[in-house]
Design a protein around this motif. Structure first.
Motif, PDB file in Angstrom:
ATOM      1  N   LEU A 186       0.836  -1.208   0.000  1.00 14.96           N
ATOM      2  CA  LEU A 186       0.000   0.000   0.000  1.00 14.96           C
ATOM      3  C   LEU A 186       0.868   1.254   0.000  1.00 14.96           C
ATOM      4  N   LEU A 190       1.042   4.182  -2.849  1.00 18.33           N
ATOM      5  CA  LEU A 190       0.970   5.607  -2.550  1.00 18.33           C
ATOM      6  C   LEU A 190       2.171   6.344  -3.133  1.00 18.33           C
ATOM      7  N   GLN A 226      -6.724   8.928  -6.280  1.00 16.24           N
ATOM      8  CA  GLN A 226      -6.175   7.633  -5.871  1.00 16.24           C
ATOM      9  C   GLN A 226      -5.147   7.818  -4.758  1.00 16.24           C
ATOM     10  N   TRP A 230      -5.361   6.229  -0.844  1.00 22.13           N
ATOM     11  CA  TRP A 230      -4.365   5.406  -0.151  1.00 22.13           C
ATOM     12  C   TRP A 230      -3.906   6.078   1.138  1.00 22.13           C
TER      13      TRP A 230
END
Length: 327
Positions: A186, A190, A226, A230
């Motif tokens: 994750l 990011l 997006q 995140w």
């Protein structure tokens, strides 16, 4: 926290996920990434594979019917059919020969580009529906095939807003991923989005005030959304989101509109790899979100002129001769 003055590479290929994301994958003799290792005993992925193969066989039969029709658009349909055959080979890789259904025969009553586009969308949706039932390496493959289905549907004339949709990551997913192994992936997603936002700022500055710049603004906003998603998710998990660097070194000089569109294609192509790996790294409830991001990046990469591949985001699992795609 890293100082904001640090310059890092915008080449998103340098953003690597943890080895745990892909180390369970098998490999063919040529070293291509495969759907997964086949150990002793029955493969728990076999039911998912069989459903995916059945959906792909429906497509193959429809393509064969369309190609046998007088006046068929052979230059368009043959490469799409060849890629669909590659999907089938990858999905069936490692399965006992006796358990793999025979290759399909033409039988679809009518098969026009419109009906083929609808079948591509249906196939993509069936693969995405099965993401939660697959082991991580197969889930990654299913997401890549679904993204390819979306590219096929677009090539056949389907409006992009009719490709299968999944929940947007702008809303906090429920339930949240379990902190641990998914956090590095994750954080890398990011970091990749931070770089994409920066990159699109460069892209837009070198495009004329026309539709291209409008498209760049749309993509810029999508990557901002997006990125923010995140950040919220990582905060919810109790992690500190990776901050953006103060600047990023471009993978090549950007001086005009052609190099700006080349950068946009580069950004989106690299992000497909990030999101294909993310599908395999996150818990099953978050796989559709990662798969949707993969699909959207693949479609944007195509829009900016990147060459299409049968498996967006991953190496071709089964190298086989295929016709050259025409965009």
């Amino acid at each position: 926290m890293q100082p904001h003055s640090r310059r890092t590479f915008l080449a998103l290929g340098l953003i690597t996920l943890t080895a745990a994301c892909t180390s369970s994958n098998g490999a063919d003799p040529n070293g291509a990434v495969m759907p997964g290792n086949k150990g002793p005993g029955p493969d728990p992925d076999n039911p998912v594979r069989l459903r995916a193969i059945a959906a792909t066989d429906t497509l193959l039969a429809a393509y064969d019917t369309a190609l046998a029709t007088p006046g068929a658009q052979t230059a368009l349909l043959q490469p799409l059919r060849a890629e669909t055959a590659q999907h089938r080979a990858a999905l069936a890789y490692g399965m006992p020969a006796a358990s793999v259904p025979p290759a399909p025969t033409p039988g679809t009553p009518t098969a026009t580009p419109t009906t083929l586009a609808a079948l591509e969308r249906q196939s993509a949706q069936s693969h995405l529906t099965d993401l939660g039932a697959a082991q991580p390496p197969l889930a990654r493959l299913l997401a890549a095939v679904a993204a390819s289905n979306a590219l096929h549907a677009a090539a056949l004339g389907a409006p992009l807003d009719q490709t299968p949709d999944q929940p947007s990551p702008t809303a906090a997913p429920t339930p949240a991923p379990t902190p641990g192994t998914s956090l590095p992936a994750l954080q890398n997603a990011l970091s990749a989005e931070h770089a994409a936002v920066y990159g699109y700022g460069v892209v837009g500055a070198h495009l004329p005030e026309d539709q291209q710049r409008a498209d760049a603004r749309t993509a810029y906003a999508a990557h901002q959304s997006q990125r923010d998603a995140w950040q919220r998710l990582l905060t919810t998990l109790g992690a500190t989101p990776t901050p953006a660097a103060g600047g990023y070194q471009l993978p090549f000089p950007v001086t005009d509109a052609p190099t700006a569109t080349k950068l946009a294609a580069h950004l989106e192509t690299r992000l497909t790899t990030v999101y294909a790996d993310l599908v395999a790294a996150v818990p099953t409830p978050q796989r559709p979100t990662a798969a949707t991001a993969l699909r959207d990046c693949a479609l944007r990469a195509h829009h900016w002129g990147a060459p299409d591949t049968p498996f967006p985001g991953i190496p071709e699992p089964v190298p086989t001769p295929t016709a050259t795609r025409q965009s």
